[in-house]
Design a protein around this motif. Structure first.
Motif, PDB file in Angstrom:
ATOM      1  N   ILE A 115       3.851   1.573  -1.170  1.00 54.60           N
ATOM      2  CA  ILE A 115       4.439   1.729  -2.502  1.00 54.60           C
ATOM      3  C   ILE A 115       3.404   2.297  -3.462  1.00 54.60           C
ATOM      4  O   ILE A 115       3.671   3.246  -4.190  1.00 54.60           O
ATOM      5  CB  ILE A 115       4.964   0.373  -3.030  1.00 54.60           C
ATOM      6  N   LEU A 116       2.196   1.735  -3.397  1.00 54.34           N
ATOM      7  CA  LEU A 116       1.118   2.201  -4.279  1.00 54.34           C
ATOM      8  C   LEU A 116       0.868   3.696  -4.095  1.00 54.34           C
ATOM      9  O   LEU A 116       0.659   4.423  -5.055  1.00 54.34           O
ATOM     10  CB  LEU A 116      -0.173   1.439  -3.964  1.00 54.34           C
ATOM     11  N   MET A 117       0.902   4.142  -2.847  1.00 58.40           N
ATOM     12  CA  MET A 117       0.576   5.538  -2.578  1.00 58.40           C
ATOM     13  C   MET A 117       1.697   6.484  -2.951  1.00 58.40           C
ATOM     14  O   MET A 117       1.471   7.659  -3.173  1.00 58.40           O
ATOM     15  CB  MET A 117       0.235   5.724  -1.102  1.00 58.40           C
ATOM     16  N   THR A 118       2.929   5.989  -2.975  1.00 54.70           N
ATOM     17  CA  THR A 118       4.042   6.903  -3.238  1.00 54.70           C
ATOM     18  C   THR A 118       4.586   6.796  -4.663  1.00 54.70           C
ATOM     19  O   THR A 118       5.296   7.686  -5.106  1.00 54.70           O
ATOM     20  CB  THR A 118       5.200   6.659  -2.248  1.00 54.70           C
ATOM     21  N   LEU A 119       4.207   5.726  -5.378  1.00 56.71           N
ATOM     22  CA  LEU A 119       4.746   5.540  -6.730  1.00 56.71           C
ATOM     23  C   LEU A 119       4.551   6.758  -7.643  1.00 56.71           C
ATOM     24  O   LEU A 119       5.497   7.178  -8.288  1.00 56.71           O
ATOM     25  CB  LEU A 119       4.103   4.312  -7.385  1.00 56.71           C
TER      26      LEU A 119
ATOM     27  N   TRP B 282       0.829  -1.203   0.000  1.00 57.19           N
ATOM     28  CA  TRP B 282       0.000   0.000   0.000  1.00 57.19           C
ATOM     29  C   TRP B 282       0.866   1.257   0.000  1.00 57.19           C
ATOM     30  O   TRP B 282       0.573   2.228  -0.680  1.00 57.19           O
ATOM     31  CB  TRP B 282      -0.935   0.008   1.212  1.00 57.19           C
TER      32      TRP B 282
END
Lengths: 311, 367, 274
Positions: free
Chosen positions: A130-134, A128
């Motif tokens: 990673i998903l939010m910061t990608l 999550w």
């Protein structure tokens, strides 16, 4: 002392060795000295990169422009201009207003997200995060540009709406306005809110929440009395990390702001570019910095007071 | 022990951290092959002293000699000592084998010889076959043994151990104590062992130095420390102790006695006491040196008291008995040789006789 | 702690919010690759058709590749330098009982709380007064200053979580300071170093405002994109290029997270073990 250490070491090579030995011994004894020695290259670079430029910036801000060159007599004339001419004050106020709204919006919108991941995601928390910061690891310039594609006259929203026949003419307020700048800033800086908020929320001992419930607090009271105050450091950090850089932002207002959305950063750039009045640009930079420092202090004081009130 | 055959000699060593005196003029001699413990509460300076032996802390004054060599200018990596750290400090990025072989790099051994040495060590610590395990796949006891092997493979002159059993649970700790003691006999290396656990120190050590406030209070064998403590601090730190105020009574040079609060006048062999007539002393008696009986026993020193509380601890029972002339109750500990259920059930307030043998008495200097 | 405790029971509203949040987060970014395959010069709906024309055109744009190469060079130098300096700073901060440690850390972190534009103009003024010509070196200097706090902030927790007994154990086993660093310290802080390298490279690679003030004749990639944005004819080319960069960034981020994860225990992430 030098004599004895030389005779002892047998491989005496004269004074430099004695000095070296003494230096080694001094460094062995003094932790502070060793620490500073190891840190000295970093400090040197940071001094060259921060302290020296700022001193020169301060000096130049007290010069004045004389045609194509500068009058080097020190004067506060530029500061007087920055104070007296309404355009500067207005732009500063607008910068702080736009950044302030963007900051509040970003923190408010990201808080539930960070809360969700901290409290309700049990497996794959890392996924999550990673998903939010990608999206934020892509170029800032391109993300701002993407919003121009979305908000523009021929952009996604306008062409989409006109294609389905909802509007005849493009919605003009979408692009080249303060609201465009605020929307874009809030989107572009979300990662700087999510991460500190997540860290501060994740740190909260879950048994504290259970204790609050056990002592009779419902979900709302529990949130206001336990979760919110304990996540305050994250909220403060997020606010600083967004507000400060965005007040001096140049790209977003330049691409999306139009005349009504221009900010102090654009004005500073113009002084160093088209207008070619470096002393005025330096003055504005320093005024901006002082205002940021003052606002940051005020913000800290207010949050401390508020926290005391809650507690 | 005289200085000449001392293997480690600590000479008037002090250590200051700013204004704080962590080690206060300590002198100690440790013999070759000895299992020597530094015992004390946390903050007494025992770990600092050990780290000074290893070279991680410098001495503010004084000198440490190991095998006759002064150590103050020798950096840690050149000292003939190795250490087992409290946290074990097992390198997490290396496997067991590489951890154990870490210090062998400089010896430039052929790979086969190195492996052989590691295998020997693994055998010694009973972890054969664990060579390729990762550090994070090990239990506390295994880490402790690997830390031991990693240090012993270098054949140090002295092995320093900083509370190496502190992180283990009680059962494992007792097992490791036995193994450690056996290992030390086997390798014959001088061990300097830091602990705050008095039982551990008594079990393991040849000699113990009791430390407090950066000073060494007393150095003695386990039995010597327990039976003949020199000061009240040492007496109360190791085991439990009853203290009584007393006054010396001398009658010429033949006989001496101590008039003791609550216990009456106790005769003392004259050579045990150096104080003049009328001098105040502390008299100490361990709880297990008392015997309890319902009636006055014959032919021994005894005093009557009243039972305050009793506690049954399984292998033994504890009693607190108030006696006349002493404010605090006397602690008594008796082994439960028979199923003395009646004793543990004793009524509070019941009359009892306390008896003891005069040679169990310890005379301490008054503070 | 189990997932089913009272505090952690599922919250439907929050789940919906999280999904919407992610969609809003991603849509603007994903428009870039979407339109890069669109067979039209203008960026507008409806999509005209699929084409790879903008990608094939990219290969002949020498100026673009030059700027990309410039950015990569600056990024590599800046990331290595800032990480090396960050390692030294983080180590001295955590390892030694130093006086004045707090203010020092604050000083290094200063670029975080000062808008980049001010650093840009301040360095521009300094360099022009000293008569230093603007070049990729001056851009690198600017990037180094703003990357330092990020490098130190990434490395500090690694060094703080480092048990000093590890280095003492190495010294005790006979290794001097230099060998101890290479055999123990360096491998143990390696994940932090990799993370710092990737983070600072990304920051330098994306940085616009410092480059805007400090670039000489060689533009960095963001400067080149900035120039391209003014000529709408080249929009699709910019989009194609942007999509490629996006793809590469995603790959880099995944590598960074993967490497970061290798060195982290669940404890470090604050994930409670059950």
């Amino acid at each position: 002392m030098a004599e004895t250490s030389l005779s002892k070491s047998r491989t005496a090579r004269g004074a430099p060795r004695a000095f070296g030995a003494r230096l080694t011994r001094y460094l062995r004894r003094s932790e502070t000295a060793r620490g500073y020695l190891l840190m000295s290259p970093t400090l040197l670079i940071m001094t060259i990169g921060i302290v020296v430029p700022f001193i020169i910036l301060l000096v130049i801000s007290m010069w004045t422009r004389q045609g194509f060159s500068f009058d080097t007599t020190l004067t506060l004339a530029n500061y007087a201009r920055a104070w007296n001419e309404p355009i500067y004050g207005a732009l500063l106020a607008r910068s702080f207003w736009i950044s302030g709204v963007a900051t509040v919006a970003t923190v408010a919108l990201c808080y539930p997200m960070a809360y969700y991941v901290a409290f309700h995601v049990h497996r794959n928390k890392m996924m999550w995060l990673i998903l939010m910061t990608l999206p934020f690891w892509t170029s800032y310039l391109l993300r701002v540009f993407a919003w121009k594609v979305i908000l523009g006259y021929e952009g996604v929203i306008n062409s989409g709406l006109s294609a389905v026949g909802l509007i005849d003419a493009p919605l003009a307020f979408l692009l080249y306005s303060p609201s465009a700048v605020i929307i874009t800033l809030a989107h572009a800086w979300a990662a700087f809110a999510i991460l500190p908020l997540y860290v501060s929320l994740e740190k909260i001992d879950k048994s504290l929440l259970e204790a609050a419930t056990d002592l009779g607090d419902g979900p709302v009271a529990r949130f206001l009395r336990i979760t919110l105050p304990l996540s305050m450091p994250g909220i403060i950090a997020a606010s600083f990390l967004i507000f400060i850089p965005t007040t001096g932002d140049y790209i977003t207002p330049a691409l999306l702001g139009g005349p009504d959305g221009a900010m102090i950063g654009n004005l500073i750039q113009v002084q160093f570019g088209a207008v070619n009045n470096w002393p005025m640009g330096a003055t504005l930079s320093i005024v901006l910095m002082l205002w940021i420092a003052a606002l940051a202090l005020a913000f800290l004081l207010v949050t401390c007071k508020v926290q005391e009130r809650i507690a | 022990m005289t200085t000449s055959d001392a293997f480690i000699s600590i000479r008037s060593v002090s250590k200051f951290f700013g204004g704080f005196r962590a080690i206060d003029d300590v002198s100690l001699d440790i013999g070759q092959g000895e299992f020597f413990s530094l015992l004390g509460a946390s903050g007494c300076g025992k770990t600092t002293l050990l780290r000074m032996l290893a070279g991680f802390e410098s001495t503010s004054s004084g000198e440490i000699f190991i095998d006759g060599q002064p150590m103050s200018e020798v950096p840690p990596h050149r000292r003939p000592v190795n250490m087992v750290f409290q946290s074990y400090a097992i390198f997490p990025h290396l496997n067991v084998q590489d951890n154990i072989a870490y210090g062998l790099r400089k010896q430039k051994l052929p790979v086969a010889r190195r492996l052989e040495m590691v295998e020997e060590m693994l055998d010694l610590i009973k972890l054969s076959g664990y060579g390729s395990r990762k550090a994070n796949e090990l239990s506390g006891g295994q880490r402790q043994r690997i830390a031991l092997a990693r240090a012993l493979i270098l054949r140090p002159k002295v092995l320093l151990l900083d509370e190496p059993l502190g992180a283990l649970d009680k059962q494992l700790r007792e097992q490791m104590q036995l193994e450690l003691r056996a290992l030390q006999r086997q390798v014959g290396i001088t061990f300097v062992f830091v602990t705050h656990d008095q039982e551990e120190a008594l079990t393991l050590s040849d000699r113990i130095a009791v430390m407090s406030g950066g000073r060494v209070l007393q150095v003695d064998t386990p039995a010597g420390l327990y039976e003949m403590p020199k000061t009240r601090e040492v007496a109360s730190f190791i085991g439990n102790m009853n203290f009584f105020r007393g006054t010396v009574r001398r009658n010429g040079s033949a006989m001496a006695a101590v008039e003791t609060e609550g216990l009456g006048t106790i005769p003392i062999p004259v050579e045990q006491i150096t104080k003049p007539d009328g001098a105040p002393v502390q008299v100490a008696l361990r709880p297990e040196k008392f015997a309890l009986s319902a009636t006055r026993p014959d032919g021994t020193l005894a005093v009557e008291g009243r039972l305050r509380t009793a506690a049954y601890l399984g292998e033994r029972s504890h009693f607190y008995v108030s006696i006349e002339g002493k404010a605090e109750p006397v602690a008594v500990s008796t082994p439960n040789i028979s199923r003395g259920l009646d004793r543990a059930d004793s009524q509070s307030g019941q009359a009892l006789w306390l008896s003891w043998s005069p040679d169990a008495i310890v005379i301490l200097d008054t503070d | 702690m189990s997932a089913g405790t009272y505090i952690r029971r599922p919250n439907r509203a929050l789940q919906v919010y999280a999904v919407i949040f992610l969609i809003v987060l991603y849509v603007p970014v994903l428009f870039i690759p979407l339109f890069s395959f669109n067979d039209a010069v203008h960026v507008r709906f409806p999509l005209k058709g699929f084409t790879l024309q903008w990608y094939t055109e990219l290969w002949s744009r020498q100026a673009l590749w030059n700027s990309l190469w410039n950015s990569v060079r600056v990024g590599l130098v800046v990331s290595v330098l800032s990480t090396v300096l960050g390692v030294m700073a983080a180590r001295s901060i955590t390892r030694y009982r130093m006086r004045g440690k707090g203010p020092l850390v604050g000083f290094i972190m200063m670029p975080l709380v000062i808008p980049g534009i001010i650093f840009g103009v301040a360095l521009l003024v300094l360099l022009s007064r000293m008569g230093v010509p603007l070049s990729l070196y001056t851009v690198g200097l600017g990037h180094l200053i703003i990357c330092m706090p990020f490098a130190v902030a990434t490395l500090l927790p690694r060094f703080e979580g480092f048990d000093p007994a590890m280095e003492e154990a190495s010294a005790d086993l006979g290794e001097n300071g230099w060998w101890t660093f290479w055999r123990v310290t360096f491998p143990m802080v390696m994940p932090g170093i990799v993370a710092s390298l990737l983070l600072t490279f990304t920051i330098s690679f994306d940085e616009f405002i410092m480059a805007f003030f400090l670039t000489g004749t060689d533009p960095t990639l963001p400067m080149y994109i900035w120039g391209q944005l003014r000529f709408p004819k080249e929009f699709p080319s910019v989009l194609a290029m942007a999509s490629l960069i996006l793809f590469i960034s995603f790959v880099l981020v995944f590598i960074a997270q993967w490497v970061g994860r290798m060195g982290l225990d669940t404890e470090d992430l604050g994930v409670p073990d059950t």
